[in-house]
Design a protein around this motif. Structure first.
Motif, PDB file in Angstrom:
ATOM      1  N   UNK A 177     -67.599  14.914  57.225  1.00 45.73           N
ATOM      2  CA  UNK A 177     -67.539  13.732  56.364  1.00 45.73           C
ATOM      3  C   UNK A 177     -66.180  13.040  56.484  1.00 45.73           C
ATOM      4  N   UNK A 178     -65.121  13.826  56.514  1.00 41.38           N
ATOM      5  CA  UNK A 178     -63.770  13.261  56.605  1.00 41.38           C
ATOM      6  C   UNK A 178     -63.576  12.511  57.920  1.00 41.38           C
ATOM      7  N   UNK A 179     -64.049  13.096  59.015  1.00 40.45           N
ATOM      8  CA  UNK A 179     -63.893  12.456  60.318  1.00 40.45           C
ATOM      9  C   UNK A 179     -64.717  11.170  60.404  1.00 40.45           C
ATOM     10  N   UNK A 180     -65.900  11.186  59.833  1.00 36.83           N
ATOM     11  CA  UNK A 180     -66.722   9.973  59.844  1.00 36.83           C
ATOM     12  C   UNK A 180     -66.050   8.842  59.075  1.00 36.83           C
ATOM     13  N   UNK A 181     -65.378   9.182  57.968  1.00 39.18           N
ATOM     14  CA  UNK A 181     -64.665   8.166  57.190  1.00 39.18           C
ATOM     15  C   UNK A 181     -63.561   7.514  58.013  1.00 39.18           C
ATOM     16  N   UNK A 182     -63.009   8.270  58.955  1.00 41.26           N
ATOM     17  CA  UNK A 182     -61.952   7.753  59.815  1.00 41.26           C
ATOM     18  C   UNK A 182     -62.505   6.968  60.995  1.00 41.26           C
ATOM     19  N   UNK A 183     -63.841   6.902  61.101  1.00 42.92           N
ATOM     20  CA  UNK A 183     -64.457   6.156  62.193  1.00 42.92           C
ATOM     21  C   UNK A 183     -64.708   6.981  63.433  1.00 42.92           C
ATOM     22  N   UNK A 184     -64.542   8.309  63.334  1.00 41.59           N
ATOM     23  CA  UNK A 184     -64.783   9.189  64.473  1.00 41.59           C
ATOM     24  C   UNK A 184     -66.238   9.659  64.447  1.00 41.59           C
ATOM     25  N   UNK A 185     -66.916   9.501  65.560  1.00 42.58           N
ATOM     26  CA  UNK A 185     -68.328   9.898  65.636  1.00 42.58           C
ATOM     27  C   UNK A 185     -68.574  11.014  66.647  1.00 42.58           C
ATOM     28  N   UNK A 186     -67.675  11.141  67.619  1.00 37.89           N
ATOM     29  CA  UNK A 186     -67.822  12.152  68.658  1.00 37.89           C
ATOM     30  C   UNK A 186     -66.544  12.988  68.749  1.00 37.89           C
ATOM     31  N   UNK A 187     -66.686  14.255  69.074  1.00 35.12           N
ATOM     32  CA  UNK A 187     -65.526  15.129  69.298  1.00 35.12           C
ATOM     33  C   UNK A 187     -65.804  16.032  70.493  1.00 35.12           C
ATOM     34  N   UNK A 188     -64.734  16.531  71.096  1.00 34.12           N
ATOM     35  CA  UNK A 188     -64.863  17.515  72.173  1.00 34.12           C
ATOM     36  C   UNK A 188     -64.857  18.914  71.562  1.00 34.12           C
ATOM     37  N   UNK A 189     -65.852  19.706  71.939  1.00 36.88           N
ATOM     38  CA  UNK A 189     -65.966  21.065  71.424  1.00 36.88           C
ATOM     39  C   UNK A 189     -66.118  22.039  72.592  1.00 36.88           C
ATOM     40  N   UNK A 190     -65.916  23.307  72.283  1.00 36.75           N
ATOM     41  CA  UNK A 190     -66.204  24.374  73.242  1.00 36.75           C
ATOM     42  C   UNK A 190     -67.203  25.325  72.616  1.00 36.75           C
ATOM     43  N   UNK A 191     -68.243  25.646  73.362  1.00 37.11           N
ATOM     44  CA  UNK A 191     -69.217  26.643  72.925  1.00 37.11           C
ATOM     45  C   UNK A 191     -69.626  27.468  74.135  1.00 37.11           C
ATOM     46  N   UNK A 192     -70.594  28.339  73.972  1.00 38.93           N
ATOM     47  CA  UNK A 192     -70.966  29.261  75.048  1.00 38.93           C
ATOM     48  C   UNK A 192     -71.423  28.522  76.295  1.00 38.93           C
ATOM     49  N   UNK A 193     -72.176  27.444  76.115  1.00 42.77           N
ATOM     50  CA  UNK A 193     -72.733  26.722  77.267  1.00 42.77           C
ATOM     51  C   UNK A 193     -71.679  25.922  78.024  1.00 42.77           C
ATOM     52  N   UNK A 194     -70.540  25.632  77.362  1.00 42.48           N
ATOM     53  CA  UNK A 194     -69.564  24.718  77.974  1.00 42.48           C
ATOM     54  C   UNK A 194     -68.174  25.315  78.149  1.00 42.48           C
ATOM     55  N   UNK A 195     -68.029  26.629  77.911  1.00 43.63           N
ATOM     56  CA  UNK A 195     -66.674  27.200  77.828  1.00 43.63           C
ATOM     57  C   UNK A 195     -65.888  27.132  79.136  1.00 43.63           C
ATOM     58  N   UNK A 197     -66.823   1.234  75.678  1.00 43.35           N
ATOM     59  CA  UNK A 197     -67.027   2.685  75.631  1.00 43.35           C
ATOM     60  C   UNK A 197     -66.321   3.332  74.441  1.00 43.35           C
ATOM     61  N   UNK A 198     -65.952   2.513  73.450  1.00 41.78           N
ATOM     62  CA  UNK A 198     -65.320   3.007  72.231  1.00 41.78           C
ATOM     63  C   UNK A 198     -66.240   2.765  71.036  1.00 41.78           C
ATOM     64  N   UNK A 199     -66.235   3.701  70.092  1.00 35.01           N
ATOM     65  CA  UNK A 199     -66.951   3.486  68.835  1.00 35.01           C
ATOM     66  C   UNK A 199     -66.207   2.437  68.019  1.00 35.01           C
ATOM     67  N   UNK A 200     -66.945   1.491  67.438  1.00 38.05           N
ATOM     68  CA  UNK A 200     -66.363   0.480  66.578  1.00 38.05           C
ATOM     69  C   UNK A 200     -67.058   0.524  65.226  1.00 38.05           C
ATOM     70  N   UNK A 201     -66.469  -0.143  64.232  1.00 33.20           N
ATOM     71  CA  UNK A 201     -67.075  -0.127  62.895  1.00 33.20           C
ATOM     72  C   UNK A 201     -68.438  -0.801  62.902  1.00 33.20           C
ATOM     73  N   UNK A 202     -68.667  -1.720  63.842  1.00 34.35           N
ATOM     74  CA  UNK A 202     -69.910  -2.489  63.853  1.00 34.35           C
ATOM     75  C   UNK A 202     -70.934  -2.007  64.889  1.00 34.35           C
ATOM     76  N   UNK A 203     -70.579  -0.998  65.727  1.00 31.15           N
ATOM     77  CA  UNK A 203     -71.536  -0.473  66.694  1.00 31.15           C
ATOM     78  C   UNK A 203     -71.028   0.843  67.277  1.00 31.15           C
ATOM     79  N   UNK A 204     -71.964   1.630  67.840  1.00 34.00           N
ATOM     80  CA  UNK A 204     -71.575   2.845  68.547  1.00 34.00           C
ATOM     81  C   UNK A 204     -71.173   2.490  69.977  1.00 34.00           C
ATOM     82  N   UNK A 205     -70.433   3.394  70.584  1.00 33.81           N
ATOM     83  CA  UNK A 205     -69.964   3.187  71.950  1.00 33.81           C
ATOM     84  C   UNK A 205     -71.131   3.067  72.931  1.00 33.81           C
ATOM     85  N   UNK A 206     -70.892   2.348  74.011  1.00 34.35           N
ATOM     86  CA  UNK A 206     -71.810   2.343  75.138  1.00 34.35           C
ATOM     87  C   UNK A 206     -71.495   3.559  76.015  1.00 34.35           C
ATOM     88  N   UNK A 207     -72.471   4.005  76.773  1.00 37.39           N
ATOM     89  CA  UNK A 207     -72.182   5.039  77.772  1.00 37.39           C
ATOM     90  C   UNK A 207     -71.379   4.407  78.903  1.00 37.39           C
TER      91      UNK A 207
END
Length: 345
Positions: free
Chosen positions: A39-57, A250-260
């Motif tokens: 919730x906190x990250x969404x308030x800051x306008x962040x929609x995507x993050x880089x993570x590490x999990x078993x499939x991507x380590x 390719x950036x998330x904006x307040x008025x739209x999501x990023x393009x690929x």
């Protein structure tokens, strides 16, 4: 590591790249229990993050410049724009050193694939965007054969290209809906405003200033503020025009999501000869990575996979790893398979 939407963060995922805002680290690499911060990250306008999990380590997502260089450049750009908006003399020596550091990082990391999915907060957007535009412009300038001195001038112009936005009201810059005709005219003033703020400083050369004034000019002559066309326009703003649009899309904006990245690249190609210099578009497309490591894609048979690596010479056929089984597929070997969608996460 891989890029995921905040809505799809799972318990077993750890943060793979730090997240900062206004020069302060909000979350550091290795942070777990990421769902707590959604919730906190969404308030800051962040929609995507880089993570590490078993499939991507074991998937590496290297940036073309160091994280410390990127953060220093963001912070410097913030200080530079603040100085200009407060009618103070900005530190041009520091600006030039910042550009040199970016160039040196790019030279030291030759061969590293450009990671263009930079995580930006809404408040940090202008500064992060300015750094990205500088990085892409320097790379493109290097590829077209500019010498070191010219690349420095290009990089400086790109880093401060949006300085005029300091004089545009925030309620227009961050408006979540479509701009009115009057608001769009106000936004367009930022190019001229930035030029007027900088033109009397002898420390910034005319070619760097041309970027500030003319990065919204179009190759066919229907841009702003002057309607200059073709090669009447200096090569610096022609380069920055591509970098500016590409990073914005390719950036998330307040008025739209990023393009690929592939969608943004397709738009750049579709506007070649109209908005963009066609020769520069050819160079740009030769070196852009359409499917960077760590993004999730959907294949034409419906299966989802994460991109592991690229195949040189085959930009649309990377090596992918299936999310359900972990099986790796080299798309240059499996010609019946293609990437059908790359906005999956």
């Amino acid at each position: 590591m891989r890029l995921v939407h905040l809505d799809n963060v799972k318990q077993d995922m750890k943060l793979a790249k730090p997240i900062s805002d206004s020069g302060r680290y909000l979350l550091r690499e290795g942070q777990n229990n990421l769902q707590r911060f959604r919730k906190r990250l969404k308030k800051l306008g962040i929609k995507y993050i880089y993570v590490e999990d078993e499939i991507s380590k074991d998937i590496e997502v290297d940036d073309v410049i160091r994280e410390s260089t990127r953060e220093e450049a963001r912070q410097f750009t913030r200080e530079f724009i603040d100085d200009i908006s407060n009618d103070k003399t900005p530190d041009f020596n520091k600006a030039k050193k910042q550009v040199e550091t970016i160039i040196d990082d790019i030279i030291d990391r030759q061969g590293v694939v450009i990671n263009l999915y930079d995580i930006k907060t809404a408040d940090d957007y202008t500064y992060a965007h300015s750094v990205n535009v500088a990085v892409i412009s320097i790379l493109l300038g290097k590829k077209v054969g500019l010498n070191y001195r010219d690349i420095k001038k290009l990089g400086l112009g790109a880093l401060v290209h949006d300085v005029g936005k300091a004089n545009i009201p925030n309620d227009i810059l961050k408006k979540p809906g479509k701009l009115s005709e009057e608001e769009y005219k106000i936004i367009q003033e930022h190019a001229r405003l930035g030029y007027d703020k900088l033109k009397d400083f002898k420390e910034i050369k005319a070619t760097s200033l041309s970027v500030v004034l003319s990065h919204h000019e179009n190759f066919q002559g229907n841009g702003y503020p002057r309607g200059v066309k073709g090669e009447e326009l200096h090569i610096f703003p022609r380069i920055v025009a591509i970098a500016d649009v590409f990073d914005a899309l390719t950036s998330d904006r307040v008025y739209r999501e990023r393009w690929s990245i592939s969608e943004a690249a397709d738009l750049i190609v579709s506007r070649s000869g109209q908005k963009f210099d066609p020769e520069l578009v050819k160079y740009f497309m030769r070196y852009i990575t359409l499917y960077p490591s760590g993004i999730t894609v959907r294949l034409n048979d419906g299966r989802e996979a994460v991109v592991v690596d690229q195949n040189e010479g085959y930009p649309r056929r990377p090596i992918v790893r299936l999310l359900d089984t972990g099986e790796e597929i080299d798309l240059t070997d499996e010609l019946n398979l293609v990437i059908a969608e790359d906005k999956v996460s």
